[in-house]
Design a protein around this motif. Structure first.
Motif, mmCIF file in Angstrom:
data_model
loop_
_atom_site.group_PDB
_atom_site.id
_atom_site.type_symbol
_atom_site.label_atom_id
_atom_site.label_comp_id
_atom_site.label_asym_id
_atom_site.label_seq_id
_atom_site.Cartn_x
_atom_site.Cartn_y
_atom_site.Cartn_z
ATOM 1 N N ALA A 189 0.825 -1.212 0.000
ATOM 2 C CA ALA A 189 0.000 0.000 0.000
ATOM 3 C C ALA A 189 0.855 1.256 0.000
ATOM 4 C CB ALA A 189 -0.938 -0.004 1.205
ATOM 5 N N MET A 190 1.991 1.210 0.705
ATOM 6 C CA MET A 190 2.902 2.345 0.718
ATOM 7 C C MET A 190 3.553 2.518 -0.652
ATOM 8 S SD MET A 190 6.187 3.125 3.231
ATOM 9 C CE MET A 190 5.271 2.837 4.743
ATOM 10 N N GLY A 191 3.831 1.399 -1.314
ATOM 11 C CA GLY A 191 4.397 1.473 -2.652
ATOM 12 C C GLY A 191 3.420 2.076 -3.643
ATOM 13 N N VAL A 192 2.185 1.587 -3.630
ATOM 14 C CA VAL A 192 1.158 2.084 -4.556
ATOM 15 C C VAL A 192 0.977 3.587 -4.411
ATOM 16 C CG1 VAL A 192 -1.311 2.035 -5.076
ATOM 17 C CG2 VAL A 192 -0.063 -0.108 -4.718
ATOM 18 N N SER A 193 1.004 4.084 -3.175
ATOM 19 C CA SER A 193 0.723 5.501 -2.921
ATOM 20 C C SER A 193 1.964 6.381 -2.946
ATOM 21 C CB SER A 193 0.020 5.656 -1.564
ATOM 22 O OG SER A 193 0.870 5.220 -0.513
ATOM 23 N N SER A 194 3.130 5.813 -3.247
ATOM 24 C CA SER A 194 4.352 6.616 -3.264
ATOM 25 C C SER A 194 4.393 7.508 -4.496
ATOM 26 C CB SER A 194 5.584 5.707 -3.235
ATOM 27 O OG SER A 194 5.624 4.851 -4.362
ATOM 28 N N GLY A 195 5.018 8.668 -4.323
ATOM 29 C CA GLY A 195 5.130 9.614 -5.423
ATOM 30 C C GLY A 195 3.894 10.489 -5.549
ATOM 31 N N PRO A 196 3.954 11.492 -6.428
ATOM 32 C CA PRO A 196 2.823 12.406 -6.604
ATOM 33 C C PRO A 196 1.603 11.689 -7.172
ATOM 34 C CG PRO A 196 4.523 12.828 -8.244
ATOM 35 C CD PRO A 196 5.112 11.873 -7.264
ATOM 36 N N GLU A 197 0.452 12.012 -6.629
ATOM 37 C CA GLU A 197 -0.787 11.340 -7.010
ATOM 38 C C GLU A 197 -1.072 11.473 -8.499
ATOM 39 O OE1 GLU A 197 -5.298 10.983 -5.151
ATOM 40 O OE2 GLU A 197 -4.012 12.684 -4.650
ATOM 41 N N ALA A 198 -0.740 12.604 -9.091
ATOM 42 C CA ALA A 198 -1.032 12.849 -10.507
ATOM 43 C C ALA A 198 -0.254 11.919 -11.437
ATOM 44 C CB ALA A 198 -0.716 14.305 -10.853
ATOM 45 N N ARG A 199 0.806 11.279 -10.947
ATOM 46 C CA ARG A 199 1.634 10.416 -11.808
ATOM 47 C C ARG A 199 1.498 8.937 -11.460
ATOM 48 N NH1 ARG A 199 7.668 12.664 -12.169
ATOM 49 N NH2 ARG A 199 7.695 11.081 -13.820
ATOM 50 N N ARG A 200 0.523 8.582 -10.638
ATOM 51 C CA ARG A 200 0.449 7.196 -10.174
ATOM 52 C C ARG A 200 0.151 6.199 -11.286
ATOM 53 N NH1 ARG A 200 -2.029 8.579 -4.320
ATOM 54 N NH2 ARG A 200 -0.093 9.496 -3.533
#
Length: 367
Positions: A189-200
């Protein structure tokens, strides 16, 4: 912003057997990690005399920065503070304020995007300002991620090339060698949500559930291998990204494959030699020494594989100079250097980037 001080910002570690359990309790406070897991991890530290190498490594890095930075025209003071052990952030910030500093630039010993490797440091520093009664009196900005900066990659690539040549000198061919770029596992879950939301969506295409965290590691591995290709003739060994040092509940998904599972799978596939590259770490602290130099090495030797472990960036001159590059970006708008298509990373984290997922267990890790 006109910065007047630099803060070498790190994770911390125990410096004696009596500090081990209090340290681990601070790291995992409020996260519900079973006592048995803490005791298991404590044995890794106790096997090293109860002293984590990370603080001494940070002292060496601090000395190298103070020595080299004036040569790069950086003449502001450099301090050092830790998240989980002395010198604690709040104490260091009080000293910095007493010394007259008001605008601080924090360089963190974590090259990648994740909650534990980025946003948590920002939260810790904000909390430290409150604890030190410095809210509104001192500002702290964080230096960008440097996973693909040439100063970080070059010493690693140089040593990886040397390790490949050494295995070839033993008679192994490239297709008999497996290169594994290792980093600390984190909850999926931490991996999925890492980085800016606009680039997920972009990160999901590049690295699946690993998000920006895994995508950045893959980018770092790719540019490392490109540098290695310039040093070695002929085909290169295959490589993969693996994970280590999982510390969470078995019921919570974490990023895989585990390095030991990957070594066994490689042996089953006919590999004769394994080279581990601790690409996720900047120095040889406990997770590198115990989990790789001991456990992963034991796994390889049990399968009769040749084993080698590549250096971390540590205090390599290229790395220290690369940190100076990153500081100069913020002091004088110097050119940003990056070797991959993902970089250079942004200076300021976006709203919603690497959120704090309280339901997930923490990473028992040094950075």
């Amino acid at each position: 912003m006109k910065y007047d001080a630099i803060l070498l910002t790190s994770f911390g570690g125990p410096e004696g057997p009596e500090e081990v359990m209090p340290y681990l309790e601070r790291v995992t406070a409020g996260r519900g990690v079973p006592r048995e897991r803490l005791e298991e991890v404590s044995h890794h530290y106790l096997a090293l005399g109860g002293v984590s190498p990370i603080n001494e490594q940070n002292r060496a890095l601090l000395a190298a920065m103070r020595s080299h930075f004036p040569e790069r025209g950086i003449d502001i003071p450099i301090y050092w503070g830790n998240r989980n052990s002395e010198p604690f952030f709040a104490d260091v910030l009080k000293q910095m304020y007493a010394d007259g500093h008001r605008n601080v630039l924090a360089w963190v010993t974590s090259a990648y995007s994740s909650y534990s490797g980025c946003r948590q440091y920002r939260e810790n520093l904000a909390a430290a300002l409150t604890e030190a009664d410095l809210e509104g009196k001192m500002t702290i900005d964080k230096v960008r991620h440097f996973f693909d900066h040439p100063g970080f990659i070059t010493p690693i690539a140089d040593d990886l090339a040397a390790k490949i040549k050494s295995m070839q000198d033993l008679g192994l061919t490239s297709n008999q060698i497996s290169i594994m770029f290792a980093t600390h596992s984190i909850p999926t879950a931490m991996g999925v949500s890492s980085g800016p939301e606009a680039r997920r969506d972009e990160f999901a295409q590049l690295a699946g559930e690993g998000g920006a965290y895994a995508a950045q590691h893959l980018a770092a591995a790719e540019v490392t291998m490109k540098k290695v290709a310039d040093k070695i003739s002929g085909s290169l060994p295959d490589w993969s990204l693996v994970y280590q040092s999982r510390s969470g509940s078995p019921s919570v998904p974490w990023l895989e494959p585990d390095v030991n599972d990957a070594i066994n799978d490689a042996a089953d596939s006919g590999t004769k030699g394994v080279i581990i590259v601790p690409i996720g770490f900047v120095s040889d602290h406990v997770e590198v020494i115990w989990d790789l130099d001991n456990e992963a090495k034991d796994t390889a030797e049990a399968r009769s594989l040749e084993f080698a472990r590549v250096v971390t960036a540590g205090v390599a001159p290229e790395f220290v100079d690369g940190i100076a590059d990153l500081i100069q970006e913020r002091l004088s708008n110097a050119e940003k250097k990056a070797l991959s298509k993902l970089g250079p990373w942004v200076d300021a984290c976006a709203v919603g980037c690497c959120p704090n997922l309280r339901k997930d267990l923490p990473v028992v890790a040094e950075a």
